[in-house]
Every structure is written in structure tokens, then in C-alpha cells.
Design a protein around this motif. Structure first.
Motif: not given
Length: 637
Positions: A519-537
Motif C-alpha cells: 500500500n503506497p499510503y501505508y507507513n508500515e509498508d514503506n519504511f525499508g531501505i530496499i524495495h520489495n523486489d530487493l532493489s536499493a533505495k
């Protein structure tokens, strides 16, 4: 980096420590890496990707991973134990060269709450710690018991102390050299922590742990350093300040905000006031230590401007002379406050034709000033400021017949083609009126809300043509602007680590590694420093640069490492070179430093080599790294 050691009471032990230090045999707290991260690698949701994630951690210089060793994961029903998944996780971590910080946590249905079922809980502790004690020497007891969501009961520090004491004794029976961490508490809940101390738990943990989340504010203007000092003061009150302090969760999520709604409102207001204008300069209030609840990102702010535009951040001193010729529109903090003493400058600015934006709640509801200790405090103010800007308002506690919340929101007809509201805008309870207008002024609703027979305005533009000649744009809609951009997260991460390290924190665990991004609007889904596909932020890349520039073994230089909004902490690295990191919470050019020695290397946030002047720097929120053999850096006043 600054370290804190546990108190020792045995004289013989002290003598032995001295002998070991002189012989180089002691494995002291100085060998604890500050670079940790949270990842649910021991749970089913991450299990299939555990090996790859551990490799990604190792490549970034991340030495620790914090993960739950759930009771329910090894005992799915009473009397049945299965450690196979944890065994595999531990083996993968060993192969990757990443240490695990396990969390002993959570109830099971047949033994809940755990503190009332200590026999069953301690069997889980005994089996788990005995099995992995040779691999894992540090054990955290529960996660955020000060919150009902994790304690599964009304939070009570005395009840947690019961669990902690029993667990500590059990772990020390297994191996007295194992280290017990108190649970990571949510934020820094001083009263709850003091309750644990009052329950007699000071002797039942070795490391104090907190989760001092600050988002969406910057760590610098969210009092992270000051709050950690306050924690130390509380520990000292109970004779416990010699213990290490760890942060086992802190992070900034990159979820999307509903700021597109606010941006659309501001654009409608600006286009109404100046339909011919295509280029705008926006000034945003940005005092470094001001306790604003929300910091809108530069990309959010640029989205508010019709056509092209520039965004600048101004502190109180610069705002005293703000001119509408230079800055066409000005935005106060995204809350309901104004610094004491600033209003006269804002009123003058609007008289001269400037446009001011109030983007949250009831504008000018609070004033903020610094107390004797230098901390900002807010207090209620009367309606005089609002009256002087011709702002009328009403709310349920202020006027009879006004609903506490109005759920139906819609765009006023005049702006219906320009502003489309999403269907999940939250209800609103603050409304604007034209009751304070003077001859020549116009009050123009942009968004209205209704509840039953009541209709009110929740976003509006005031076109001023009386004693004031500019405009006011108002919105009381909560856009939940607590997500930061990926670019901001990349800058905030190294700053948070360096501030925490220089504040005496031994180990910091970023929350978290992988963003599920469901969910792009949900904080818990977007804390990470890599993306869901493991590519780097971008933040993953800046983590890697930080751990390279300031290795875990580096020792802090005891310098005055910040002055106002300018930061310049330094370390001596194992290679003998010194490294200083420089940044500012407000972009500044030509900052003068006194530099002793020669800077031989300089790098940006992402590890790219850069050219710099030797003693004058352009600073921004993106840290730079300066390296030299014998350098020393201080700010020239």
C-alpha cells in the motif's frame, strides 16, 4: 564513539579487567558495531528471501540484524516444539557474516498474558536461549510492552518488570556472560521506564533500549540528542547511567502522503489570486529546532506552485525582512502554531501584497517560545492574530451547532474542474468563515464539508483588498503528511546514525530493511531501505557509504560537533585517518570553518569524489565527508 560500561562491584574482576586491557585480550563494548537493521527474516513473510537479504546487509556494512524469535513460531501448540526455521535462519546469518539480535517475545494462546504464565514462558526462554547461546550473546526481552498492541494487555510497567526479572534470571542461569537488553520501548516513554525502575528492575537488564521515532521531523529539530540526554538523567536518578543505551528501532517511512490534495488547494488559491502568473517563489518557515509536527518535502512544496517555481527555507531572522517582491508566497509550519514575535513580520508581508498559506487545522491557534532551558514550548493564543489577517473560523468547542466531524467533503463549484478530491479524505472538524472580512475583501470557498444540515468551508482563499493587499490560503484538512521522500530518507539515515553515535548510543538498528510496498499510503509498508523486489533505495546506498566512511571501529573525536543548525562530527578511523561529516538543516553557502591540517579526500552523500574549498563550504541537508591524516575542523563564529 562515546561508550558506557556496566558497573562492576567485584574488586577482583576490576583487577582482571585491567590485566586483560593491558594484554589486549578484553572484548569490551568498544567492539559493538553501531550498524544494525531490523528485518523479519525469521518469519514466514521473509523466510524465502532471508539468505539474499542477509547478503544485502553484509554488502552495506550492516553488522547486526534484529528479528523476532517468536514463541508462537517454535511452539505452535502446547507441548510441540519446532526450531527448524530458526535453525536455518541462524545458519544463513552465520554464512553471511551478520550477527542476529533476537527478540524473545509475544504470548501464545494457552499462556496469555505471559507474565501470568511464567512457567510456560520460561520454558520457551530456556529452550531458545540454550539452543542459540553460542551464536547469539545478546537477547532483547519483548518488544514495546508500553503499547497495548504488543503487550496484548493494558500496558503496566510493574507487570513487564515481573516478566523481565524472571527472564533475566533464567538467561543468566544458562550463561552469566549473556547480555540482556530491556525491551525496546516505543519512543522514549519516560514515565513508563521510571515505572519499571520503581518496580525494582534496575538490576535485571544490562542495556537500556528505546525506539525514538521522530518522523516526519528531522532528527535535529526533533530533539533526538536532548531526549537521549534526558533518558540518561532518568537512568542516573536510579544509579543506572553507567549502562549502555541502544536504539533498536528508528526510521523514516517513504509512503505517499495525501499532500496532492493540499497541493491542489494551494494551486487553486494562487491561480485565483494571480491567474496570469506562471513563476512563483515560495518561502517556507524552517527554524532548525522548531517543534513542528510535520516537515513537508521539497517535492510536496513544489507541487503546490502553478507553473515553475522555487522553494526556499527561511529561519526566523530572515523572515523578519521577508518581501513579496522576492517571495511571492509564504508557508508557516504545517501545524497550528507560530513562533512568538514573528506575526508582525507576516502581517507586514501581507499588507505589502504577500500571500500566506496555513495548511493544517486552525491557523495561529498556538504561539511557541523558548523556555529558560532553550526548549520550545507552545501555549494557546487568542483570536487577535487571526482577526488581524481577517480569518474567521468556527469549531464545535467554539460555537454551538458545529459538528465535531463532518464526513462529506466536496469541491466548491468554482474549482470543481481543477481539484478532484480522493474518496478517502478524513472527516474534518475545523471550519473557516468570512466573518472577519473588511470592505474590499473576498472569502472564496475551495473545499466544503457537510454533516446533516450543517455545511462549512474547510479550505478557502481570502482575496484581501482593504488594509491588507495580499491573500490568505487556508486548509484544515488532515493530509497525514508523515511520509518522507526517498531522497529525504537517504539524507536522514546517516545523519540519524551520526547524531545517535555522538549522543552516546552504542548500536542503532534502522527500521527496516525491506519495504513490502503493498500500500503506497501505508507507513508500515514503506519504511525499508530496499524495495520489495530487493532493489536499493537511495538510503541503502547512503548507509553503505556511511559504514565505509565511518567504520564500526572508528573512535569519536571529542569535539564540539554542532553549532546551531551546522553539524560537523568527527572520528578517528582504524587506518589512522580522521573523517568529519558536515551538513546543515538549512541550505547555506559560504560557511566558514577553521581547518587544521589538509583535507586530502572529500565525498558526497553517495560516495562520489567532490572538490571543495579548504575552509569555506556550501552545506545542505545532504552530509559530505572530509578525510585527512591530521585534520581538525571547527566553525568560525
Amino acid at each position: 564513539m562515546k561508550r558506557h560500561f556496566m558497573k562492576k562491584s567485584n574488586l577482583l574482576l576490576i583487577v582482571l579487567i585491567c590485566v586483560f586491557i593491558s594484554s589486549g585480550l578484553l572484548m569490551a563494548a568498544d567492539n559493538i558495531s553501531p550498524y544494525g537493521i531490523c528485518a523479519h527474516i525469521s518469519r514466514q513473510s521473509e523466510y524465502d528471501l532471508t539468505g539474499r537479504q542477509l547478503e544485502i546487509m553484509n554488502d552495506a556494512g550492516i553488522d547486526w540484524v534484529r528479528t523476532d524469535f517468536d514463541w508462537s513460531g517454535v511452539q505452535r501448540k502446547d507441548g510441540s516444539w519446532d526450531f527448524s526455521k530458526l535453525d536455518a535462519t541462524v545458519a544463513k546469518a552465520e554464512r553471511a557474516g551478520v550477527k542476529i539480535l533476537p527478540i524473545l517475545d509475544y504470548d501464545v494462546p494457552w499462556a496469555s498474558p505471559a507474565f501470568k504464565h511464567l512457567d510456560e514462558w520460561l520454558e520457551y526462554v530456556r529452550r531458545t536461549v540454550t539452543r542459540y547461546k553460542d551464536n547469539m550473546r545478546y537477547w532483547e526481552v519483548w518488544n514495546e510492552p508500553d503499547g497495548a498492541g504488543f503487550w496484548y494487555n493494558k500496558p503496566n510497567p510493574a507487570e513487564y518488570a515481573i516478566l523481565l526479572k524472571a527472564t533475566y534470571d533464567e538467561i543468566k542461569k544458562i550463561d552469566p556472560d549473556l547480555t540482556v537488553l530491556i525491551s525496546g520501548f516505543s519512543g522514549i516513554p519516560y514515565s513508563y521506564i521510571e515505572g519499571v525502575y520503581k518496580a525494582g528492575a534496575a538490576d535485571y537488564f544490562d542495556i537500556m533500549v528505546v525506539h525514538p521515532y521522530r518522523y516526519p521531523k528531522y532528527p535535529e529539530n526533533a530533539s533526538l540528542e536532548e531526549d537521549l540526554d534526558k533518558l540518561r538523567e532518568l537512568m542516573a536518578k536510579y544509579g543506572d547511567d553507567g549502562k549502555p543505551v541502544w536504539i533498536t528501532e528508528i526510521g523514516w517511512p517513504t509512503h505517499k502522503n495525501r499532500t496532492e490534495t493540499l497541493a491542489g488547494i494551494v494551486r487553486c488559491g494562487l491561480e485565483y489570486l494571480h491567474p496570469e502568473k506562471t513563476s512563483w517563489n515560495l518561502a517556507v518557515f524552517a527554524e532548525p529546532d522548531y517543534p513542528s509536527k510535520v516537515m513537508l518535502s521539497k517535492s510536496d512544496l513544489k507541487g503546490m506552485l502553478p507553473g515553475t517555481g522555487q522553494v526556499s527555507y527561511l529561519d526566523i531572522e530572515h523572515l523578519k525582512s521577508i518581501s513579496p517582491d522576492e517571495y511571492h508566497v509564504f508557508m508557516l509550519p504545517h501545524d497550528e502554531s507560530i513562533p512568538l514575535g514573528l506575526f508582525d513580520s507576516i502581517e507586514r508581508y501581507v499588507k505589502e501584497g504577500g500571500i500566506v498559506v496555513f495548511s493544517q487545522g486552525v491557523p495561529l491557534y498556538y504561539t511557541a517560545s523558548k523556555n529558560a532551558e532553550g526548549r520550545w514550548e507552545t501555549s494557546n493564543t487568542d483570536n487577535s492574530y487571526k482577526d488581524r489577517l481577517h480569518i474567521g473560523w468556527k469549531a464545535w468547542w467554539f460555537e454551538q451547532g458545529v459538528p465535531e466531524r463532518a464526513k462529506k467533503l466536496y469541491t466548491a463549484d468554482q474549482f470543481s474542474k481543477k481539484l478532484k478530491l480522493p474518496g478517502d479524505i478524513p472527516s474534518v472538524g475545523r471550519f473557516f468563515t468570512g466573518s472577519r472580512l473588511k470592505d474590499g475583501d473576498k472569502f472564496v470557498p475551495i473545499v466544503q464539508a457537510s454533516e446533516g444540515e450543517f455545511t462549512g468551508t474547510v479550505a478557502a482563499v481570502i482575496d484581501l483588498d482593504s488594509d491588507l493587499k495580499g491573500g490568505v490560503i487556508l486548509s484544515s484538512i488532515d493530509v497525514n503528511a508523515k511520509g518522507v521522500s526517498e531522497a529525504d530518507q537517504a539524507e536522514i539515515l546517516p545523519r540519524t546514525y551520526m547524531i545517535s553515535m555522538r549522543s552516546g548510543v552504542d548500536s542503532i538498528f534502522w527500521y527496516n530493511l525491506r519495504a513490502h510496498e503493498n500500500n503506497p499510503y501505508y507507513n508500515e509498508d514503506n519504511f525499508g531501505i530496499i524495495h520489495n523486489d530487493l532493489s536499493a533505495k537511495p538510503a541503502y546506498k547512503t548507509f553503505k557509504v556511511l559504514s565505509t566512511m565511518v567504520p564500526a571501529e572508528a573512535e569519536a573525536i571529542e569535539n564540539d560537533w554542532h553549532t546551531g543548525n551546522i553539524y560537523y562530527p568527527g572520528w578517528v578511523r582504524p587506518d589512522g585517518k580522521k573523517v568529519f561529516s558536515l551538513w546543515s538543516t538549512v541550505e547555506q553557502d559560504g560557511i566558514r570553518f577553521k581547518v587544521k591540517g589538509k583535507v586530502t579526500e572529500a565525498y558526497d552523500l553517495f560516495g562520489n569524489r567532490i572538490e571543495i574549498d579548504q575552509d569555506r563550504f556550501k552545506l545542505s541537508t545532504a552530509p559530505i565527508y572530509l578525510i585527512g591524516q591530521n585534520i581538525d575542523i571547527s566553525v568560525v563564529n
